[in-house]
Design a protein around this motif. Structure first.
Motif, PDB file in Angstrom:
ATOM      1  N   SER A   1       0.866  -1.193  -0.131  1.00 18.01           N
ATOM      2  CA  SER A   1      -0.055  -0.118   0.060  1.00 18.01           C
ATOM      3  C   SER A   1       0.930   1.233  -0.027  1.00 18.01           C
ATOM      4  O   SER A   1       1.843   1.191   0.647  1.00 18.01           O
ATOM      5  CB  SER A   1      -1.017  -0.236   1.286  1.00 18.01           C
ATOM      6  OG  SER A   1      -1.314   1.310   1.477  1.00 18.01           O
ATOM      7  N   THR A   2       0.634   2.459  -0.914  1.00 22.41           N
ATOM      8  CA  THR A   2       1.201   3.666  -0.767  1.00 22.41           C
ATOM      9  C   THR A   2       0.579   4.660   0.307  1.00 22.41           C
ATOM     10  O   THR A   2       1.033   5.791   0.236  1.00 22.41           O
ATOM     11  CB  THR A   2       1.341   4.103  -2.329  1.00 22.41           C
ATOM     12  OG1 THR A   2      -0.197   4.296  -2.627  1.00 22.41           O
ATOM     13  CG2 THR A   2       1.935   3.228  -3.039  1.00 22.41           C
ATOM     14  N   CYS A   3      -0.503   4.167   1.053  1.00 26.09           N
ATOM     15  CA  CYS A   3      -1.297   4.818   1.908  1.00 26.09           C
ATOM     16  C   CYS A   3      -0.826   4.418   3.313  1.00 26.09           C
ATOM     17  O   CYS A   3      -1.261   3.511   3.797  1.00 26.09           O
ATOM     18  CB  CYS A   3      -2.789   4.793   1.495  1.00 26.09           C
ATOM     19  SG  CYS A   3      -3.759   5.898   2.942  1.00 26.09           S
ATOM     20  N   ASN A   4       0.241   5.409   3.840  1.00 22.02           N
ATOM     21  CA  ASN A   4       0.570   4.870   5.363  1.00 22.02           C
ATOM     22  C   ASN A   4       0.540   6.373   5.878  1.00 22.02           C
ATOM     23  O   ASN A   4       0.255   7.477   5.285  1.00 22.02           O
ATOM     24  CB  ASN A   4       1.827   4.548   5.365  1.00 22.02           C
ATOM     25  CG  ASN A   4       2.081   3.247   4.376  1.00 22.02           C
ATOM     26  OD1 ASN A   4       1.570   2.256   4.990  1.00 22.02           O
ATOM     27  ND2 ASN A   4       2.627   3.186   3.173  1.00 22.02           N
ATOM     28  N   GLY A   5       0.729   6.156   7.320  1.00 22.10           N
ATOM     29  CA  GLY A   5       0.800   7.573   8.345  1.00 22.10           C
ATOM     30  C   GLY A   5      -0.376   8.432   8.256  1.00 22.10           C
ATOM     31  O   GLY A   5      -1.569   7.854   8.392  1.00 22.10           O
ATOM     32  N   PRO A   6      -0.319   9.742   7.808  1.00 21.09           N
ATOM     33  CA  PRO A   6      -1.679  10.405   7.976  1.00 21.09           C
ATOM     34  C   PRO A   6      -2.607  10.057   6.890  1.00 21.09           C
ATOM     35  O   PRO A   6      -3.799  10.176   7.322  1.00 21.09           O
ATOM     36  CB  PRO A   6      -0.997  11.900   7.472  1.00 21.09           C
ATOM     37  CG  PRO A   6       0.304  11.754   8.080  1.00 21.09           C
ATOM     38  CD  PRO A   6       0.789  10.427   7.670  1.00 21.09           C
ATOM     39  N   CYS A   7      -2.083   9.684   5.675  1.00 21.18           N
ATOM     40  CA  CYS A   7      -2.994   9.054   4.755  1.00 21.18           C
ATOM     41  C   CYS A   7      -3.970   7.847   5.355  1.00 21.18           C
ATOM     42  O   CYS A   7      -5.082   7.880   5.246  1.00 21.18           O
ATOM     43  CB  CYS A   7      -2.325   8.559   3.674  1.00 21.18           C
ATOM     44  SG  CYS A   7      -3.243   7.967   2.305  1.00 21.18           S
ATOM     45  N   ALA A   8      -3.312   6.926   6.126  1.00 20.10           N
ATOM     46  CA  ALA A   8      -4.114   6.101   6.600  1.00 20.10           C
ATOM     47  C   ALA A   8      -5.007   6.322   7.827  1.00 20.10           C
ATOM     48  O   ALA A   8      -5.984   5.475   8.212  1.00 20.10           O
ATOM     49  CB  ALA A   8      -2.899   4.678   7.081  1.00 20.10           C
TER      50      ALA A   8
ATOM     51  N   THR B   1       0.901  -7.039   2.734  1.00 19.20           N
ATOM     52  CA  THR B   1       1.443  -6.665   4.013  1.00 19.20           C
ATOM     53  C   THR B   1       1.858  -5.325   3.854  1.00 19.20           C
ATOM     54  O   THR B   1       2.576  -4.724   3.160  1.00 19.20           O
ATOM     55  CB  THR B   1       2.711  -7.483   4.153  1.00 19.20           C
ATOM     56  OG1 THR B   1       2.403  -8.870   4.160  1.00 19.20           O
ATOM     57  CG2 THR B   1       3.326  -7.110   5.721  1.00 19.20           C
ATOM     58  N   ARG B   2       1.310  -4.311   4.845  1.00 16.94           N
ATOM     59  CA  ARG B   2       1.806  -2.841   4.923  1.00 16.94           C
ATOM     60  C   ARG B   2       2.976  -2.594   5.571  1.00 16.94           C
ATOM     61  O   ARG B   2       3.650  -3.629   6.210  1.00 16.94           O
ATOM     62  CB  ARG B   2       0.432  -2.260   5.889  1.00 16.94           C
ATOM     63  CG  ARG B   2      -0.810  -2.329   5.136  1.00 16.94           C
ATOM     64  CD  ARG B   2      -2.038  -1.835   5.835  1.00 16.94           C
ATOM     65  NE  ARG B   2      -1.595  -0.326   6.367  1.00 16.94           N
ATOM     66  CZ  ARG B   2      -1.619   0.801   5.420  1.00 16.94           C
ATOM     67  NH1 ARG B   2      -1.955   0.402   4.252  1.00 16.94           N
ATOM     68  NH2 ARG B   2      -1.455   1.804   5.714  1.00 16.94           N
ATOM     69  N   ASP B   3       3.471  -1.504   5.480  1.00 18.23           N
ATOM     70  CA  ASP B   3       4.738  -1.168   6.001  1.00 18.23           C
ATOM     71  C   ASP B   3       4.812  -1.258   7.710  1.00 18.23           C
ATOM     72  O   ASP B   3       5.882  -1.719   7.981  1.00 18.23           O
ATOM     73  CB  ASP B   3       4.953   0.320   5.867  1.00 18.23           C
ATOM     74  CG  ASP B   3       5.416   0.656   4.305  1.00 18.23           C
ATOM     75  OD1 ASP B   3       5.415  -0.274   3.460  1.00 18.23           O
ATOM     76  OD2 ASP B   3       5.285   1.875   3.994  1.00 18.23           O
TER      77      ASP B   3
END
Length: 124
Positions: A55-62, A83-85
């Motif tokens: 996924s490219t949506c992590n941190g504030p995006c998630a 599997t996410r970061d």
């Protein structure tokens, strides 16, 4: 009579304990779109690459677009798991990770569709 009661009790325990371990599918089809097990609308993100396994949506995006958690679900195509970061497991549809939208507050909300022209309801 006592033996019948013991057998009934054992059978009931087996049935109820099996039900407790039954898993709810993380996504399902409803009214032509995909929703999570609670009926909330599911989205894809154009910046995610299908079949990349991430996924490219992590941190504030998630925080705004929470991933649809896969848990230990056993999924069959067209569903899969990425599997996410952070190491958590996320459901993917046709290789694209799936998300919820934090601003959707009730079943049927689709307020995330076409946000910034990169978020889309998953239609099936």
């Amino acid at each position: 009579m006592k033996r019948s009661l013991i057998l009934f009790s054992a059978a009931a325990t087996l049935v109820f304990s099996s039900a407790a371990f039954a898993q709810t599918a993380p996504v399902k089809k409803m009214d032509g779109i995909l929703v999570n097990s609670a009926g909330m609308t599911v989205y894809t993100f154009d910046k995610d690459v299908a079949d990349s396994g991430k996924s490219t949506c992590n941190g504030p995006c998630a925080a705004n677009w929470p991933p649809v958690a896969a848990g230990d679900a056993k999924l069959s195509p067209p569903y899969s798991v990425v599997t996410r970061d952070d190491g958590s497991k996320q459901v993917a549809y046709k290789g694209k990770p799936l998300y919820l939208f934090a601003a959707d507050t009730k079943v049927g909300d689709r307020t995330g569709d076409k946000v910034k022209d990169v978020w889309h309801v998953v239609k099936d």
